[in-house]
Design a protein around this motif. Sequence first.
Motif, PDB file in Angstrom:
ATOM      1  N   MET A   1       0.808  -1.181   0.000  1.00  0.00           N
ATOM      2  CA  MET A   1       0.000   0.000   0.000  1.00  0.00           C
ATOM      3  C   MET A   1       0.853   1.247   0.000  1.00  0.00           C
ATOM      4  SD  MET A   1      -3.231   1.017   2.339  1.00  0.00           S
ATOM      5  CE  MET A   1      -4.220  -0.328   1.774  1.00  0.00           C
ATOM      6  N   GLY A   2       1.986   1.253   0.521  1.00  0.00           N
ATOM      7  CA  GLY A   2       2.843   2.424   0.529  1.00  0.00           C
ATOM      8  C   GLY A   2       3.509   2.536   1.879  1.00  0.00           C
ATOM      9  N   GLY A   3       3.839   1.492   2.469  1.00  0.00           N
ATOM     10  CA  GLY A   3       4.421   1.502   3.788  1.00  0.00           C
ATOM     11  C   GLY A   3       3.795   0.391   4.577  1.00  0.00           C
ATOM     12  N   SER A   4       3.327   0.716   5.755  1.00  0.00           N
ATOM     13  CA  SER A   4       2.708  -0.289   6.614  1.00  0.00           C
ATOM     14  C   SER A   4       1.404  -0.772   5.991  1.00  0.00           C
ATOM     15  CB  SER A   4       2.414   0.323   7.983  1.00  0.00           C
ATOM     16  OG  SER A   4       3.602   0.747   8.583  1.00  0.00           O
ATOM     17  N   ASP A   5       1.121  -2.038   6.190  1.00  0.00           N
ATOM     18  CA  ASP A   5      -0.132  -2.610   5.713  1.00  0.00           C
ATOM     19  C   ASP A   5      -1.097  -2.624   6.895  1.00  0.00           C
ATOM     20  OD1 ASP A   5      -2.079  -3.840   4.251  1.00  0.00           O
ATOM     21  OD2 ASP A   5      -1.223  -5.844   4.457  1.00  0.00           O
ATOM     22  N   TYR A   6      -1.950  -1.615   6.967  1.00  0.00           N
ATOM     23  CA  TYR A   6      -2.841  -1.486   8.104  1.00  0.00           C
ATOM     24  C   TYR A   6      -4.020  -2.422   7.974  1.00  0.00           C
ATOM     25  CZ  TYR A   6      -0.509   2.214  10.521  1.00  0.00           C
ATOM     26  OH  TYR A   6       0.390   2.918  11.250  1.00  0.00           O
ATOM     27  N   THR A   7      -4.195  -3.247   8.989  1.00  0.00           N
ATOM     28  CA  THR A   7      -5.321  -4.167   8.990  1.00  0.00           C
ATOM     29  C   THR A   7      -6.407  -3.705   9.943  1.00  0.00           C
ATOM     30  OG1 THR A   7      -4.183  -5.509  10.639  1.00  0.00           O
ATOM     31  CG2 THR A   7      -3.936  -6.173   8.339  1.00  0.00           C
ATOM     32  N   ASN A   8      -6.145  -2.695  10.753  1.00  0.00           N
ATOM     33  CA  ASN A   8      -7.137  -2.172  11.669  1.00  0.00           C
ATOM     34  C   ASN A   8      -8.111  -1.299  10.883  1.00  0.00           C
ATOM     35  OD1 ASN A   8      -8.636  -0.803  13.602  1.00  0.00           O
ATOM     36  ND2 ASN A   8      -6.929  -0.784  15.055  1.00  0.00           N
ATOM     37  N   ASP A   9      -9.269  -1.881  10.579  1.00  0.00           N
ATOM     38  CA  ASP A   9     -10.246  -1.199   9.733  1.00  0.00           C
ATOM     39  C   ASP A   9     -10.718   0.127  10.315  1.00  0.00           C
ATOM     40  OD1 ASP A   9     -10.110  -3.163   7.797  1.00  0.00           O
ATOM     41  OD2 ASP A   9     -11.874  -4.238   8.535  1.00  0.00           O
ATOM     42  N   SER A  10     -10.879   0.201  11.629  1.00  0.00           N
ATOM     43  CA  SER A  10     -11.387   1.445  12.213  1.00  0.00           C
ATOM     44  C   SER A  10     -10.392   2.589  12.052  1.00  0.00           C
ATOM     45  CB  SER A  10     -11.763   1.252  13.679  1.00  0.00           C
ATOM     46  OG  SER A  10     -10.634   0.922  14.447  1.00  0.00           O
ATOM     47  N   ILE A  11      -9.108   2.306  12.164  1.00  0.00           N
ATOM     48  CA  ILE A  11      -8.088   3.329  11.950  1.00  0.00           C
ATOM     49  C   ILE A  11      -8.114   3.776  10.485  1.00  0.00           C
ATOM     50  CG2 ILE A  11      -5.605   3.797  11.874  1.00  0.00           C
ATOM     51  CD1 ILE A  11      -5.311   1.990  14.320  1.00  0.00           C
ATOM     52  N   GLU A  13     -10.627   3.507   8.349  1.00  0.00           N
ATOM     53  CA  GLU A  13     -11.878   4.230   8.087  1.00  0.00           C
ATOM     54  C   GLU A  13     -11.791   5.663   8.582  1.00  0.00           C
ATOM     55  OE1 GLU A  13     -15.363   2.133   9.480  1.00  0.00           O
ATOM     56  OE2 GLU A  13     -14.698   0.285   8.517  1.00  0.00           O
ATOM     57  N   MET A  14     -11.238   5.864   9.766  1.00  0.00           N
ATOM     58  CA  MET A  14     -11.092   7.216  10.314  1.00  0.00           C
ATOM     59  C   MET A  14     -10.153   8.043   9.444  1.00  0.00           C
ATOM     60  SD  MET A  14     -11.925   9.467  12.406  1.00  0.00           S
ATOM     61  CE  MET A  14     -12.642   8.851  13.885  1.00  0.00           C
ATOM     62  N   TYR A  15      -9.045   7.445   9.022  1.00  0.00           N
ATOM     63  CA  TYR A  15      -8.104   8.156   8.146  1.00  0.00           C
ATOM     64  C   TYR A  15      -8.803   8.589   6.860  1.00  0.00           C
ATOM     65  CZ  TYR A  15      -4.472   9.145   4.820  1.00  0.00           C
ATOM     66  OH  TYR A  15      -3.713   9.769   3.858  1.00  0.00           O
ATOM     67  N   LEU A  16      -9.505   7.668   6.219  1.00  0.00           N
ATOM     68  CA  LEU A  16     -10.172   7.972   4.954  1.00  0.00           C
ATOM     69  C   LEU A  16     -11.261   9.021   5.132  1.00  0.00           C
ATOM     70  CD1 LEU A  16     -10.370   4.372   3.477  1.00  0.00           C
ATOM     71  CD2 LEU A  16      -8.950   6.264   2.630  1.00  0.00           C
ATOM     72  N   GLU A 107      -4.416  10.010  -4.454  1.00  0.00           N
ATOM     73  CA  GLU A 107      -3.692   9.120  -3.550  1.00  0.00           C
ATOM     74  C   GLU A 107      -4.622   8.538  -2.490  1.00  0.00           C
ATOM     75  OE1 GLU A 107       0.062   8.367  -3.841  1.00  0.00           O
ATOM     76  OE2 GLU A 107      -1.017   8.802  -5.701  1.00  0.00           O
ATOM     77  N   VAL A 108      -5.503   9.368  -1.937  1.00  0.00           N
ATOM     78  CA  VAL A 108      -6.457   8.877  -0.941  1.00  0.00           C
ATOM     79  C   VAL A 108      -7.394   7.853  -1.576  1.00  0.00           C
ATOM     80  CG1 VAL A 108      -8.398   9.538   0.553  1.00  0.00           C
ATOM     81  CG2 VAL A 108      -6.291  10.886   0.584  1.00  0.00           C
ATOM     82  N   GLU A 109      -7.775   8.096  -2.806  1.00  0.00           N
ATOM     83  CA  GLU A 109      -8.615   7.122  -3.517  1.00  0.00           C
ATOM     84  C   GLU A 109      -7.878   5.802  -3.704  1.00  0.00           C
ATOM     85  OE1 GLU A 109     -10.631   6.840  -7.868  1.00  0.00           O
ATOM     86  OE2 GLU A 109     -10.974   8.718  -6.774  1.00  0.00           O
ATOM     87  N   LYS A 110      -6.581   5.868  -3.972  1.00  0.00           N
ATOM     88  CA  LYS A 110      -5.783   4.646  -4.081  1.00  0.00           C
ATOM     89  C   LYS A 110      -5.786   3.890  -2.755  1.00  0.00           C
ATOM     90  CE  LYS A 110      -2.566   6.320  -7.619  1.00  0.00           C
ATOM     91  NZ  LYS A 110      -1.161   6.735  -7.849  1.00  0.00           N
ATOM     92  N   VAL A 111      -5.647   4.614  -1.658  1.00  0.00           N
ATOM     93  CA  VAL A 111      -5.690   3.980  -0.342  1.00  0.00           C
ATOM     94  C   VAL A 111      -7.036   3.275  -0.170  1.00  0.00           C
ATOM     95  CG1 VAL A 111      -5.754   4.387   2.154  1.00  0.00           C
ATOM     96  CG2 VAL A 111      -4.057   5.584   0.750  1.00  0.00           C
ATOM     97  N   GLN A 112      -8.097   3.979  -0.521  1.00  0.00           N
ATOM     98  CA  GLN A 112      -9.445   3.434  -0.380  1.00  0.00           C
ATOM     99  C   GLN A 112      -9.642   2.170  -1.219  1.00  0.00           C
ATOM    100  OE1 GLN A 112     -12.332   6.483  -1.097  1.00  0.00           O
ATOM    101  NE2 GLN A 112     -13.810   5.502   0.241  1.00  0.00           N
ATOM    102  N   ASN A 113      -9.012   2.141  -2.391  1.00  0.00           N
ATOM    103  CA  ASN A 113      -9.147   1.009  -3.304  1.00  0.00           C
ATOM    104  C   ASN A 113      -8.061  -0.046  -3.120  1.00  0.00           C
ATOM    105  OD1 ASN A 113     -11.434   2.150  -4.506  1.00  0.00           O
ATOM    106  ND2 ASN A 113     -10.183   3.323  -5.946  1.00  0.00           N
TER     107      ASN A 113
END
Length: 132
Positions: A1-11, A13-16, A107-113
């Motif tokens: 994804m571009g660094g850490s692979d975050y699996t915590n969905d709530s984090i 979701e809040m970021y997005l 970039e945010v859209e890429k994160v989302q996708n």
Amino acid sequence: MGGSDYTNDSIMEMYLFESTTLLEQLDDILLRSEKIGTLVLEDVNEIFRIMHTIKGSSAMMDFNSITSAAHKLEDLFFIIRDNGLDESNFVDLFDLVLRVSDFLKEEVEKVQNHEELSEGNDDLVQEILAML
């Protein structure tokens, strides 16, 4: 994804949610400033705050391309906040902020996708540095 692979969905979701909301606020500021042909001090402060927040949360998520662009634009608005805006630079500044906004949204859209983020944004960063 571009660094850490975050699996915590709530984090994530809040970021997005936060990033999308802030970029919508930036669009509102740009529309308003385009109509009046300048950036008022309140909008300069708000753009600074938006970039500061996006920079910090993106750095926590290890999204380097977003962090870098937001950090440089934050630096530019720090200087504008302290020294004022040379009105003769408004059009160039407006176009630059619009390009940065578009880049950040992509970039945010890429994160989302769940897509890979851009490796670099050197051209955009150089434009910001040139404006500095």
